[in-house]
Design a protein around this motif. Structure first.
Motif, short mmCIF file in Angstrom:
data_model
loop_
_atom_site.label_atom_id
_atom_site.label_comp_id
_atom_site.label_asym_id
_atom_site.label_seq_id
_atom_site.Cartn_x
_atom_site.Cartn_y
_atom_site.Cartn_z
N GLN B 43 11.46 17.24 -7.65
CA GLN B 43 12.50 16.42 -8.27
C GLN B 43 12.04 14.98 -8.45
O GLN B 43 12.76 14.03 -8.12
N LEU B 44 10.86 14.95 -8.84
CA LEU B 44 10.35 13.63 -9.13
C LEU B 44 10.21 13.49 -10.65
O LEU B 44 9.99 14.47 -11.35
N PRO B 45 10.31 12.35 -11.06
CA PRO B 45 10.12 12.15 -12.51
C PRO B 45 8.74 12.66 -12.91
O PRO B 45 7.79 12.60 -12.15
N SER B 46 8.72 13.14 -14.08
CA SER B 46 7.48 13.76 -14.51
C SER B 46 6.34 12.77 -14.51
O SER B 46 5.19 13.11 -14.23
N GLU B 47 6.67 11.58 -14.85
CA GLU B 47 5.57 10.62 -14.86
C GLU B 47 5.04 10.42 -13.46
O GLU B 47 3.85 10.21 -13.25
N VAL B 48 5.92 10.45 -12.56
CA VAL B 48 5.45 10.33 -11.17
C VAL B 48 4.54 11.50 -10.83
O VAL B 48 3.51 11.34 -10.16
N VAL B 49 4.95 12.60 -11.29
CA VAL B 49 4.13 13.78 -11.02
C VAL B 49 2.76 13.62 -11.63
O VAL B 49 1.73 13.91 -11.02
N LEU B 50 2.80 13.12 -12.81
CA LEU B 50 1.52 12.90 -13.47
C LEU B 50 0.69 11.90 -12.69
O LEU B 50 -0.52 12.07 -12.49
N GLN B 51 1.38 10.92 -12.26
CA GLN B 51 0.66 9.90 -11.52
C GLN B 51 0.06 10.49 -10.25
O GLN B 51 -1.07 10.20 -9.87
N ILE B 52 0.85 11.25 -9.66
CA ILE B 52 0.36 11.87 -8.42
C ILE B 52 -0.85 12.74 -8.71
O ILE B 52 -1.83 12.74 -7.96
N THR B 53 -0.68 13.42 -9.78
CA THR B 53 -1.80 14.31 -10.11
C THR B 53 -3.07 13.52 -10.33
O THR B 53 -4.16 13.90 -9.89
N GLU B 54 -2.90 12.42 -10.99
CA GLU B 54 -4.09 11.62 -11.23
C GLU B 54 -4.62 11.06 -9.93
O GLU B 54 -5.83 11.05 -9.68
N TYR B 70 -3.30 18.59 -1.05
CA TYR B 70 -2.70 17.90 0.08
C TYR B 70 -2.36 16.47 -0.27
O TYR B 70 -1.30 15.95 0.09
N ILE B 71 -3.27 15.88 -0.92
CA ILE B 71 -2.98 14.50 -1.31
C ILE B 71 -1.77 14.43 -2.20
O ILE B 71 -0.90 13.55 -2.06
N ALA B 72 -1.75 15.35 -3.07
CA ALA B 72 -0.60 15.37 -3.98
C ALA B 72 0.68 15.55 -3.21
O ALA B 72 1.69 14.88 -3.46
N LEU B 73 0.64 16.40 -2.28
CA LEU B 73 1.85 16.63 -1.51
C LEU B 73 2.25 15.36 -0.78
O LEU B 73 3.43 15.00 -0.71
N LYS B 74 1.29 14.77 -0.23
CA LYS B 74 1.61 13.55 0.49
C LYS B 74 2.16 12.50 -0.44
O LYS B 74 3.12 11.79 -0.11
N LEU B 75 1.59 12.43 -1.57
CA LEU B 75 2.09 11.47 -2.52
C LEU B 75 3.51 11.81 -2.92
O LEU B 75 4.35 10.93 -3.13
N ILE B 76 3.74 13.04 -3.03
CA ILE B 76 5.09 13.44 -3.36
C ILE B 76 6.05 12.99 -2.27
O ILE B 76 7.14 12.48 -2.53
N ALA B 77 5.59 13.20 -1.08
CA ALA B 77 6.45 12.76 0.01
C ALA B 77 6.67 11.25 -0.07
O ALA B 77 7.78 10.75 0.15
N ILE B 78 5.61 10.61 -0.38
CA ILE B 78 5.75 9.16 -0.49
C ILE B 78 6.71 8.81 -1.60
O ILE B 78 7.61 7.96 -1.45
N ALA B 79 6.53 9.49 -2.67
CA ALA B 79 7.40 9.19 -3.80
C ALA B 79 8.83 9.52 -3.47
O ALA B 79 9.76 8.80 -3.82
#
Lengths: 143, 790
Positions: B43-54, B70-79
């Protein structure tokens, strides 16, 4: 005591197809299969010979079906025409008739248990682990 | 990318998520689709997702490796926590809640997220066998549950940083025992995990998702009361079963172990099973984690089982027939082979029907199997019919106590680890202990399988009384233990006899049978021996041969008669001879050295008394006496005299009688020795008593022959008797001549001996010759034979 007895044990259905065959020397298995198959003729002969009037009093234990130079074949037939065949090594001279009878009795009881299992369809091959355990207990401990 | 340090919780969570995303099972790369879905679920904005992906570098790599993931997940958590997305924040942010994933579009993710919000146990998911909680009824069902649950779930509520609330949780399925002082919530999630774990491994991810949804439901109440019952109600709409289950769980007081049992009101066996399996598996896990008997059935579970039992068989003490049980358990969608194995394990008395205990055991095994537990090779102790009752009695308070209590014969419970094998170890011990006590029972009974079943039916019925969960068992465990022990022992005996391969009973029956057989055999053996009649006694030697005296007579007559080969057998004596000599000989030897005169009359008397045949001997006696007189006179003429005496006495005899008489006479005349011997024998009682009777016998014989032929011997007899009597006084007179007679008889005997010896030697020689001939013939035959083969 009973752990070193049979070389091959087979259960044959009424229609003369095997429900269960197990031999100890897993090589040479085909030979035992053939032996068991040929012994069926003797079984049939004994059944027809004994069951004259009604077959009620027919002895379940058929005894020594026929001896070969290497081994002896014993037979046992249930009232539902399911046959048990045990092949023992001829060198195992210590085997008494009573012991063979007890082996057949155990087989019969285990088979009854398998049949009592509602999940077992009569005519299917026997895949019961308990039955396997009993049979293994009766086989020769070669390996 | 900078290194990522994850907390344990996070690690587990992430790894499980990665596994979930690893649809290709590469274990290294998470499929993009899944990952993206997961990210979307965050439930993050898609751009955030993109950002995370990057940020995580997946964009560069083009795929999500584990680290990227894992990093992505963590970033998601951060986000999600509202922090700006910074690479640096990966490690700097502390106490970061786990990334939350909404079960919106993808229920799996949501569930998964929810699951992973349950930290510890999630780590187990990656575990191969236990990773996936089984979707008992099937995916469809699962999904159905998932979707509704996802929709109905107040996801956000559910998706709470349970990490904070959740402390160490008991390991759900892994054999490694993790701290199981789990907070109330954990079991729920745990349960979910269990559900995911059990069942088909192939359904891992979907299962995870599905259970996640349910789990999220659990979450709800987790925040609240211990019992996650509250969750269930919320989840009820999709599954009536769940609803009922929920209610059940709500009803049941939160026990130390979460209510794993589901209410029995669930009619659909599938749903029930799902719920039940989840609950039970959670229960199981919980139990296992608490170092308790993993196979133990909790109260809730048991109650659930009992309710299920009631649906099939209202009578709790009755049986469920095999067919009904088969239908019931087939709904669990387990493979038939496994169901068959479960049946074998649970049908304790092998009667084709299930009692309440057996049913509970079977149900428990099914649940366990669906949750990923491997079926044990042998029925665990806690699932044994009798033991389970004992468990019920004191289950809640102390599980260990229950186990120990139930496993009364075995003390293995305390150190029981969640692993199954420990139970199995206990099982054989119990068997042995029971066998000892139980051996007594089945021995006499068990003769045929049908009988066994009957017996076991009896046992089952008697034992089923104890099986009632609410029976006074609870009240009186000690008594029950003893009572139960007896029926348990009986049952075990029966079971042992039946279940354990009929070893004990087999041994007994086999012992009996061999014994009986032996008895019968032994019985037959003496009979057989008896059958073998003793060899017939050797034929009595021909009387003619037995008497040396007869031989002597034969010899003498044969030699004298010059009939050729001296063969005693050729001389045919009238059959009347044998009996006669007996009395004479017996009489004579008996008399022995008595007065010969007396002996003679004694013999005569004996003769007279013994048989009528002996009567004629009297005349012989008379002859004998005449012989004596003759011997005394030592004149062969006495013989003629005797003969003459005889003749006149037997003048009336037919010629036949006279014939033999004449022969006798002639013999008597011809051979002086017999007469002498007769005389000597007549007189000499000692030694050659036999010879004397011979001529007497001969006379007697002739007399006998004459007698039967002519019955006019009466007067002759009288004459003979008179003669005998007359001669009696003459006997003493011949004593003086006895010595000579004896010596004569001795000489005669010696001569006969020599003759016989010569004959013997000649015969032996003949025998040797014949043998030699035979050998030579055989040799020739042998020599000829090989030639014949050529």
């Amino acid at each position: 005591m009973n752990t070193n007895m049979a070389v091959c044990i087979a259960v044959i259905a009424k229609e003369n197809y095997p429900l269960y065959i197990r031999s100890v020397p897993t090589q040479n298995e085909l030979k035992f299969h053939y032996t068991v198959h040929t012994s069926l003729d003797v079984v049939e002969e004994k059944i027809s010979a004994v069951g004259k009037a009604l077959g009620d009093q027919r002895e379940l234990y058929l005894g020594l079906l026929y001896p070969t130079e290497d081994y002896k074949v014993y037979g046992y037939v249930t009232n539902s025409k399911v046959k048990f065949v045990i092949v023992v090594d001829s060198s195992n001279t210590s085997l008494r008739d009573n012991e063979i009878r007890s082996m057949f009795r155990k087989l019969h009881n285990s088979f009854t248990d398998v049949m009592c299992n509602p999940f077992h369809n009569p005519g299917d091959t026997i895949q019961s682990k308990a039955f396997d355990g009993i049979v293994s207990g009766m086989m020769v401990q070669t390996a | 990318m900078e290194s990522l340090t994850l907390s344990d919780v996070e690690q587990k969570y992430y790894s499980d998520l990665f596994v979930y995303c690893d649809t290709d099972n590469t274990k290294k790369v998470a499929s993009n689709g899944r990952v993206l879905d997961l990210f979307r679920a965050a439930q993050l904005p898609s751009e955030v997702v993109l950002q995370i992906t990057e940020l995580c570098g997946a964009t560069r790599l083009g795929h999500f490796g584990r680290s990227q993931f894992y990093i992505a997940l963590k970033l998601i958590a951060i986000a999600q926590s509202g922090l700006p997305l910074r690479v640096e924040s990966l490690n700097s942010v502390k106490d970061l809640p786990l990334p939350r994933f909404v079960v919106g579009k993808n229920e799996a993710e949501a569930r998964h997220a929810a699951l992973y919000q349950d930290p510890d146990s999630q780590g187990l998911y990656p575990a191969p066998g236990t990773a996936v909680i089984p979707r008992p009824p099937g995916r469809g069902h699962q999904n159905k549950k998932g979707h509704p649950s996802s929709t109905s779930l107040p996801v956000h509520e559910v998706i709470q940083p349970l990490a904070t609330t959740i402390e160490s949780q008991p390991e759900p399925t892994s054999p490694v025992v993790s701290p199981h002082q789990s907070p109330p919530t954990s079991p729920h999630s745990w349960r979910k995990h269990k559900r995911q774990h059990s069942g088909g491994n192939a359904e891992r991810q979907p299962v995870v998702a599905a259970t996640g949804a349910v789990w999220t439901q659990f979450r709800e109440p987790q925040t609240g009361p211990v019992a996650g019952d509250g969750m269930w109600p919320s989840h009820s709409p999709p599954l009536p079963g769940q609803e009922s289950w929920v209610s059940f769980t709500a009803d049941t007081p939160p026990s130390s172990t979460l209510p794993a049992m589901h209410p029995s009101s669930v009619q659909e066996s599938t749903t029930i099973r799902t719920v039940a399996s989840a609950a039970t598996t959670n229960e199981i896990q919980r139990q296992s984690s608490t170092y308790d008997d993993p196979w133990k059935i909790t109260d809730e579970q048991r109650q659930y089982y009992i309710n299920q039992f009631k649906t099939i068989q209202p009578d709790l003490t009755g049986f469920i027939p095999g067919s009904a049980a088969k239908e019931f358990f087939t709904k669990s969608k387990l493979p038939i082979l496994e169901l068959s194995h479960i049946w074998e394990l649970s049908d304790f008395d092998k009667d084709g029907a299930l009692t309440l205990d057996e049913f509970c055991a079977a149900f428990h095994l099914v649940v366990a199997r669906k949750n990923g537990y491997d079926l044990p090779e042998k029925l665990p102790e806690s699932l044994m019919p009798k033991l389970i009752d004992l468990d019920d009695s004191a289950e809640v308070p102390e599980q260990t106590a229950d186990v120990g209590y139930s496993a009364s014969p075995v003390e293995v419970t305390p150190n029981k680890s969640p692993s199954m094998p420990s139970l199995n170890q206990a099982w054989p011990e119990m068997n042995q202990s029971n066998e000892d006590t139980a051996i007594v029972h089945p021995v006499p009974i068990r003769m045929t399988p049908s009988k066994i079943h009957m017996q076991e039916m009896e046992l089952k019925r008697t034992g089923s009384d104890h099986n009632h969960p609410t029976s006074p068992l609870l009240a009186k465990p000690p008594e029950l233990s003893e009572e139960a022990k007896l029926p348990a022992s009986m049952k075990f005996v029966a079971a042992n006899t039946v279940g354990d391969g009929y070893s004990s009973s087999d041994s007994f029956t086999s012992d009996q049978e061999p014994i009986t057989r032996q008895r019968s055999q032994s019985g037959t053996s003496p009979e057989a021996l008896k059958v073998v009649a003793p060899p017939p006694p050797p034929p009595r030697p021909h009387p003619s041969h037995s008497r040396s005296s007869s031989l002597d007579m034969n010899r003498t007559f044969a030699a004298t008669s010059a009939t050729g080969q001296p063969q005693p057998s050729t001389i045919a004596y009238p059959p009347a001879v044998p009996p006669r000599p007996l009395p004479t000989q017996t009489s004579v030897p008996l008399t022995g050295h008595r007065v010969e005169a007396e002996s003679i009359p004694g013999g005569a008397a004996v003769l007279t008394t013994t048989s009528p045949q002996q009567i004629p001997q009297q005349p012989n006696f008379a002859d004998f006496s005449q012989f004596q007189a003759f011997a005394a006179s030592e004149q062969p003429s006495s013989l003629p005299e005797v003969d003459k005496h005889i003749e006149p006495g037997q003048g009336d005899k037919p010629s036949e009688g006279a014939g033999p008489l004449r022969t006798v006479k002639s013999d008597g005349q011809a051979d002086e020795r017999p007469s002498a011997t007769v005389n000597s024998g007549a007189k000499g009682s000692s030694g050659p008593l036999a010879p004397p009777p011979k001529p007497v016998r001969r006379r007697l014989k002739s007399e006998d022959e004459l007698r039967p032929e002519d019955e006019q011997h009466g007067p002759q007899k009288s004459n003979v008797i008179a003669a005998v009597l007359a001669t009696q006084p003459s006997i003493p007179r011949s004593v003086g001549k006895d010595k000579k007679a004896i010596q004569a008889s001795i000489r005669r005997n010696k001569e006969t001996n020599t003759v016989l010896a010569r004959l013997n030697s000649e015969l032996q020689q003949q025998l040797k010759d014949l043998l030699e001939e035979r050998i030579s013939l055989e040799v020739q035959l042998e020599q000829l034979r090989p030639f014949s083969h050529l």
